[in-house]
Design a protein around this motif. Structure first.
Motif, PDB file in Angstrom:
ATOM      1  N   TYR A 173     -37.657 -12.727  34.247  1.00 51.98           N
ATOM      2  CA  TYR A 173     -37.352 -12.608  35.673  1.00 51.98           C
ATOM      3  C   TYR A 173     -38.412 -13.362  36.478  1.00 51.98           C
ATOM      4  O   TYR A 173     -39.592 -13.404  36.102  1.00 51.98           O
ATOM      5  CB  TYR A 173     -37.341 -11.148  36.106  1.00 51.98           C
ATOM      6  N   LYS A 174     -37.995 -13.942  37.591  1.00 48.56           N
ATOM      7  CA  LYS A 174     -38.931 -14.516  38.548  1.00 48.56           C
ATOM      8  C   LYS A 174     -39.209 -13.451  39.598  1.00 48.56           C
ATOM      9  O   LYS A 174     -38.294 -12.961  40.268  1.00 48.56           O
ATOM     10  CB  LYS A 174     -38.350 -15.767  39.191  1.00 48.56           C
ATOM     11  N   VAL A 175     -40.492 -13.096  39.744  1.00 50.18           N
ATOM     12  CA  VAL A 175     -40.866 -11.936  40.549  1.00 50.18           C
ATOM     13  C   VAL A 175     -41.518 -12.392  41.860  1.00 50.18           C
ATOM     14  O   VAL A 175     -42.372 -13.282  41.864  1.00 50.18           O
ATOM     15  CB  VAL A 175     -41.831 -11.021  39.763  1.00 50.18           C
ATOM     16  N   PHE A 176     -41.097 -11.727  42.960  1.00 50.33           N
ATOM     17  CA  PHE A 176     -41.692 -11.948  44.290  1.00 50.33           C
ATOM     18  C   PHE A 176     -42.201 -10.596  44.780  1.00 50.33           C
ATOM     19  O   PHE A 176     -41.500  -9.584  44.678  1.00 50.33           O
ATOM     20  CB  PHE A 176     -40.652 -12.516  45.268  1.00 50.33           C
ATOM     21  N   ARG A 177     -43.416 -10.612  45.332  1.00 49.78           N
ATOM     22  CA  ARG A 177     -44.005  -9.352  45.767  1.00 49.78           C
ATOM     23  C   ARG A 177     -44.587  -9.482  47.164  1.00 49.78           C
ATOM     24  O   ARG A 177     -45.044 -10.552  47.576  1.00 49.78           O
ATOM     25  CB  ARG A 177     -45.105  -8.921  44.794  1.00 49.78           C
ATOM     26  N   ALA A 178     -44.556  -8.358  47.872  1.00 50.66           N
ATOM     27  CA  ALA A 178     -45.179  -8.273  49.195  1.00 50.66           C
ATOM     28  C   ALA A 178     -45.621  -6.829  49.387  1.00 50.66           C
ATOM     29  O   ALA A 178     -44.795  -5.944  49.674  1.00 50.66           O
ATOM     30  CB  ALA A 178     -44.209  -8.693  50.287  1.00 50.66           C
ATOM     31  N   GLY A 179     -46.907  -6.597  49.181  1.00 47.14           N
ATOM     32  CA  GLY A 179     -47.413  -5.237  49.324  1.00 47.14           C
ATOM     33  C   GLY A 179     -46.834  -4.317  48.261  1.00 47.14           C
ATOM     34  O   GLY A 179     -46.918  -4.576  47.055  1.00 47.14           O
ATOM     35  N   ASP A 180     -46.183  -3.243  48.705  1.00 42.83           N
ATOM     36  CA  ASP A 180     -45.599  -2.264  47.786  1.00 42.83           C
ATOM     37  C   ASP A 180     -44.134  -2.555  47.475  1.00 42.83           C
ATOM     38  O   ASP A 180     -43.437  -1.694  46.916  1.00 42.83           O
ATOM     39  CB  ASP A 180     -45.722  -0.858  48.384  1.00 42.83           C
ATOM     40  N   THR A 181     -43.639  -3.706  47.850  1.00 45.12           N
ATOM     41  CA  THR A 181     -42.242  -4.062  47.599  1.00 45.12           C
ATOM     42  C   THR A 181     -42.170  -5.183  46.572  1.00 45.12           C
ATOM     43  O   THR A 181     -43.091  -5.994  46.437  1.00 45.12           O
ATOM     44  CB  THR A 181     -41.538  -4.515  48.890  1.00 45.12           C
ATOM     45  N   LEU A 182     -41.048  -5.221  45.882  1.00 42.05           N
ATOM     46  CA  LEU A 182     -40.862  -6.223  44.821  1.00 42.05           C
ATOM     47  C   LEU A 182     -39.406  -6.652  44.776  1.00 42.05           C
ATOM     48  O   LEU A 182     -38.496  -5.832  44.963  1.00 42.05           O
ATOM     49  CB  LEU A 182     -41.294  -5.643  43.475  1.00 42.05           C
ATOM     50  N   TYR A 183     -39.210  -7.939  44.555  1.00 46.26           N
ATOM     51  CA  TYR A 183     -37.865  -8.478  44.320  1.00 46.26           C
ATOM     52  C   TYR A 183     -37.957  -9.426  43.131  1.00 46.26           C
ATOM     53  O   TYR A 183     -38.886 -10.237  43.022  1.00 46.26           O
ATOM     54  CB  TYR A 183     -37.344  -9.228  45.547  1.00 46.26           C
ATOM     55  N   ALA A 184     -37.017  -9.321  42.211  1.00 53.36           N
ATOM     56  CA  ALA A 184     -37.003 -10.182  41.022  1.00 53.36           C
ATOM     57  C   ALA A 184     -35.578 -10.649  40.753  1.00 53.36           C
ATOM     58  O   ALA A 184     -34.605  -9.923  41.027  1.00 53.36           O
ATOM     59  CB  ALA A 184     -37.557  -9.430  39.803  1.00 53.36           C
ATOM     60  N   ARG A 185     -35.487 -11.851  40.223  1.00 52.34           N
ATOM     61  CA  ARG A 185     -34.164 -12.382  39.883  1.00 52.34           C
ATOM     62  C   ARG A 185     -34.285 -13.271  38.653  1.00 52.34           C
ATOM     63  O   ARG A 185     -35.350 -13.793  38.329  1.00 52.34           O
ATOM     64  CB  ARG A 185     -33.588 -13.181  41.049  1.00 52.34           C
ATOM     65  N   LYS A 186     -33.174 -13.451  37.985  1.00 52.30           N
ATOM     66  CA  LYS A 186     -33.075 -14.440  36.919  1.00 52.30           C
ATOM     67  C   LYS A 186     -31.610 -14.879  36.809  1.00 52.30           C
ATOM     68  O   LYS A 186     -30.706 -14.193  37.304  1.00 52.30           O
ATOM     69  CB  LYS A 186     -33.572 -13.892  35.595  1.00 52.30           C
ATOM     70  N   GLY A 187     -31.400 -16.016  36.164  1.00 53.22           N
ATOM     71  CA  GLY A 187     -30.031 -16.516  35.985  1.00 53.22           C
ATOM     72  C   GLY A 187     -29.504 -17.261  37.181  1.00 53.22           C
ATOM     73  O   GLY A 187     -28.297 -17.243  37.437  1.00 53.22           O
ATOM     74  N   ILE A 188     -30.394 -17.940  37.952  1.00 52.42           N
ATOM     75  CA  ILE A 188     -29.915 -18.700  39.106  1.00 52.42           C
ATOM     76  C   ILE A 188     -28.992 -19.829  38.669  1.00 52.42           C
ATOM     77  O   ILE A 188     -28.178 -20.321  39.452  1.00 52.42           O
ATOM     78  CB  ILE A 188     -31.115 -19.254  39.909  1.00 52.42           C
ATOM     79  N   ALA A 189     -29.099 -20.221  37.369  1.00 52.36           N
ATOM     80  CA  ALA A 189     -28.204 -21.264  36.851  1.00 52.36           C
ATOM     81  C   ALA A 189     -26.743 -20.843  36.951  1.00 52.36           C
ATOM     82  O   ALA A 189     -25.848 -21.682  37.073  1.00 52.36           O
ATOM     83  CB  ALA A 189     -28.561 -21.581  35.401  1.00 52.36           C
ATOM     84  N   GLY A 190     -26.502 -19.521  36.900  1.00 55.82           N
ATOM     85  CA  GLY A 190     -25.131 -19.044  37.040  1.00 55.82           C
ATOM     86  C   GLY A 190     -24.537 -19.354  38.396  1.00 55.82           C
ATOM     87  O   GLY A 190     -23.310 -19.465  38.535  1.00 55.82           O
ATOM     88  N   ARG A 191     -25.400 -19.458  39.427  1.00 57.28           N
ATOM     89  CA  ARG A 191     -24.934 -19.835  40.762  1.00 57.28           C
ATOM     90  C   ARG A 191     -24.779 -21.341  40.901  1.00 57.28           C
ATOM     91  O   ARG A 191     -24.005 -21.824  41.724  1.00 57.28           O
ATOM     92  CB  ARG A 191     -25.908 -19.313  41.819  1.00 57.28           C
ATOM     93  N   ILE A 192     -25.555 -22.090  40.096  1.00 55.41           N
ATOM     94  CA  ILE A 192     -25.463 -23.546  40.150  1.00 55.41           C
ATOM     95  C   ILE A 192     -24.262 -24.048  39.344  1.00 55.41           C
ATOM     96  O   ILE A 192     -23.694 -25.093  39.645  1.00 55.41           O
ATOM     97  CB  ILE A 192     -26.772 -24.173  39.613  1.00 55.41           C
ATOM     98  N   GLY A 193     -23.861 -23.266  38.321  1.00 54.43           N
ATOM     99  CA  GLY A 193     -22.770 -23.681  37.450  1.00 54.43           C
ATOM    100  C   GLY A 193     -21.489 -24.080  38.173  1.00 54.43           C
ATOM    101  O   GLY A 193     -20.935 -25.158  37.914  1.00 54.43           O
ATOM    102  N   PRO A 194     -20.972 -23.252  39.115  1.00 51.33           N
ATOM    103  CA  PRO A 194     -19.743 -23.648  39.824  1.00 51.33           C
ATOM    104  C   PRO A 194     -19.892 -24.950  40.602  1.00 51.33           C
ATOM    105  O   PRO A 194     -18.934 -25.717  40.712  1.00 51.33           O
ATOM    106  CB  PRO A 194     -19.493 -22.464  40.766  1.00 51.33           C
ATOM    107  N   ILE A 195     -21.085 -25.207  41.129  1.00 48.33           N
ATOM    108  CA  ILE A 195     -21.305 -26.469  41.848  1.00 48.33           C
ATOM    109  C   ILE A 195     -21.238 -27.636  40.873  1.00 48.33           C
ATOM    110  O   ILE A 195     -20.648 -28.686  41.175  1.00 48.33           O
ATOM    111  CB  ILE A 195     -22.664 -26.435  42.564  1.00 48.33           C
ATOM    112  N   VAL A 196     -21.830 -27.470  39.681  1.00 48.77           N
ATOM    113  CA  VAL A 196     -21.764 -28.521  38.662  1.00 48.77           C
ATOM    114  C   VAL A 196     -20.315 -28.745  38.227  1.00 48.77           C
ATOM    115  O   VAL A 196     -19.884 -29.881  38.007  1.00 48.77           O
ATOM    116  CB  VAL A 196     -22.651 -28.153  37.460  1.00 48.77           C
ATOM    117  N   VAL A 197     -19.544 -27.661  38.106  1.00 45.14           N
ATOM    118  CA  VAL A 197     -18.129 -27.792  37.739  1.00 45.14           C
ATOM    119  C   VAL A 197     -17.378 -28.602  38.787  1.00 45.14           C
ATOM    120  O   VAL A 197     -16.602 -29.513  38.464  1.00 45.14           O
ATOM    121  CB  VAL A 197     -17.486 -26.399  37.563  1.00 45.14           C
ATOM    122  N   HIS A 198     -17.592 -28.301  40.051  1.00 41.39           N
ATOM    123  CA  HIS A 198     -16.934 -29.049  41.127  1.00 41.39           C
ATOM    124  C   HIS A 198     -17.348 -30.518  41.104  1.00 41.39           C
ATOM    125  O   HIS A 198     -16.508 -31.419  41.237  1.00 41.39           O
ATOM    126  CB  HIS A 198     -17.274 -28.425  42.479  1.00 41.39           C
TER     127      HIS A 198
END
Length: 468
Positions: A173-198
């Motif tokens: 996961y790619k992790v972003f933090r700010a104080g006591d909060t955290l956001y993480a994501r992975k698999g952004i390629a899944g969002r790029i895939g439809p653009i590559v298909v088009h």
């Protein structure tokens, strides 16, 4: 388990694209034009329109496969008569008027491709790119109530964002933090895939259009031993280049046929040489069906064969070559014949007929009576002369095509496979908030829900174990 959408802080792509800016309470002319442009883009990007265009392209492509393309008018007159017309309406006149004899190069088929490409482009810019842009942004949940919006969330009595960050990073996961909060994501390629298909589909369409506008097709029947350049162009795009530069040509070194034991054709071959302007051999290759020769962007396919002529001698005369012509048999197979003069003033002669290149010919005297069969390398006596048949000369039928759009189409299919594989990658998101001695964790994914649930539950179990 279906996921509920999280609390969003960004506007949706449609909202971003359609929010007007007003001046003095009235939309400006620029904003009105922008609104009209956005409405047009949304109409073109409509999924129903894209499906209808795709079905139309598929339908006409099927018709181009079922109906023979690029044939002479006489062919369509014979196979698609007016009475009775096929299906009651499809006669040769209707077929030619609609352009069904050349579907892939008609203005309306190219227009369908352009319109479908425009729909894909509009969808990419109005939906796919804004969706990707929104997916790349990160946001933090700063209140415990935000986690109630997630279908998968948990509240732990102990734990820190430091501990969960390490666990998430160990799972890519790619992790972003700010104080006591955290956001993480992975698999952004899944969002790029439809653009590559088009984009890949646009490449395929561009390659098809470019090939139609710049390519050509030719049919040549070349006797064995002859050198030739392309002349018999059957179809060509409006921007097609010169079919064969003058600085090179081809020579048919030899043509032959392999026959099966029952006399049927097993395979036919052409030994071809590519020659430069001075007649020097640049390349040499033996082609057969499904094994073409490619030279300088032009492809030579083995598609047909014929009997070009015969080499004979009469009594003690030198060897001479006579051309053979295909005869009209009324649909009873193929046959070639030639006439051999037996007198110096050409006032009399005999005929030779053959059905193939196996080496057997039927000899008829000057009165038209069958004198017998003769094989190549042997002789027959008729009308007071001895006729020696030395060799049957075959001719190769080549379909010659130039399609500059093929590399673009192949590249498009390559990217299409890549885009489809990328589209199967799950885009997963995880949020965490440390509030006092409580740790709130939640997440969502766009596919592989069960796998994501197991992964997140595993992370929560590890957090619990670390505090025990």
């Amino acid at each position: 388990m279906s996921l509920k959408p999280p609390l969003e802080t960004e506007s949706s792509p449609e909202t971003l694209l359609s929010t007007p800016t007003e001046t003095d309470g009235k939309p400006s002319l620029l904003v009105s034009g922008r609104r009209a442009w956005m409405r047009l883009l949304r109409s073109i990007a409509d999924l129903r329109l894209a499906i209808a265009l795709l079905l139309a392209i598929a339908l006409f492509s099927v018709s181009g496969t079922l109906i023979e393309q690029g044939q002479a008018i006489a062919y369509y007159q014979q196979n698609y008569p007016e009475n009775p017309a096929l299906f009651g309406f499809l006669s040769w006149k209707v077929l030619l008027f609609l352009g069904l004899d050349r579907v892939y190069s008609t203005w309306w088929f190219l227009s369908l491709l352009v319109l479908f490409g425009s729909s894909l482009t509009a969808c990419t810019f109005t939906r796919q790119l804004p969706t990707l842009k929104a997916a790349r942004r990160w946001q933090f949940f700063k209140r415990p109530g935000n986690f109630e919006k997630l279908a998968l969330s948990a509240e732990l009595p102990a734990g820190t964002t430091d501990a969960i960050a390490d666990l998430l990073q160990s799972r890519s996961y790619k992790v972003f933090r700010a104080g006591d909060t955290l956001y993480a994501r992975k698999g952004i390629a899944g969002r790029i895939g439809p653009i590559v298909v088009h984009a890949s589909m646009l490449l395929v369409l561009a390659g098809a259009i470019w090939g139609t506008l710049t390519g050509f097709t030719s049919q040549e029947m070349i006797p064995s031993g002859n050198r030739f350049q392309i002349h018999n162009i059957t179809s060509a795009g409006p921007w097609a280049q010169s079919p064969m530069p003058l600085d090179w040509s081809l020579r048919v070194n030899r043509f032959w046929i392999d026959y099966a034991p029952d006399g049927s054709i097993d395979q036919f071959y052409s030994d071809l040489s590519v020659l430069d302007g001075e007649g020097n051999e640049r390349d040499r290759q033996t082609i057969h069906v499904n094994q073409p020769l490619r030279a300088s962007g032009v492809t030579f396919y083995q598609t047909n064969w014929g009997v070009a002529g015969v080499k004979v001698r009469i009594n003690n005369s030198p060897q001479f070559r006579l051309p053979a012509a295909q005869l009209d048999t009324g649909g009873n197979g193929r046959m070639w014949g030639t006439w051999v003069p037996i007198k110096p003033d050409m006032s009399a002669g005999v005929s030779l007929l053959t059905r193939d290149l196996q080496g057997t010919l039927m000899a008829y005297d000057s009165a038209g009576n069958l004198a017998g069969a003769v094989r190549t390398g042997s002789s027959i006596h008729l009308d007071g002369v001895t006729l020696f048949v030395d060799e049957l000369i075959g001719s190769t039928g080549l379909q010659i095509k130039s399609d500059p759009g093929i590399p673009i189409v192949y590249a498009g299919f390559g990217f299409l496979m890549l885009g489809v594989m990328m589209s199967y990658v799950s885009h997963s998101q995880v949020w965490a908030l440390q509030s006092g001695d409580r740790l709130f964790v939640g997440g969502k994914t766009n596919r592989a829900q069960l796998t994501f649930e197991r992964e997140l539950l595993g992370i929560l179990e590890r957090l619990t174990e670390q505090k025990l």
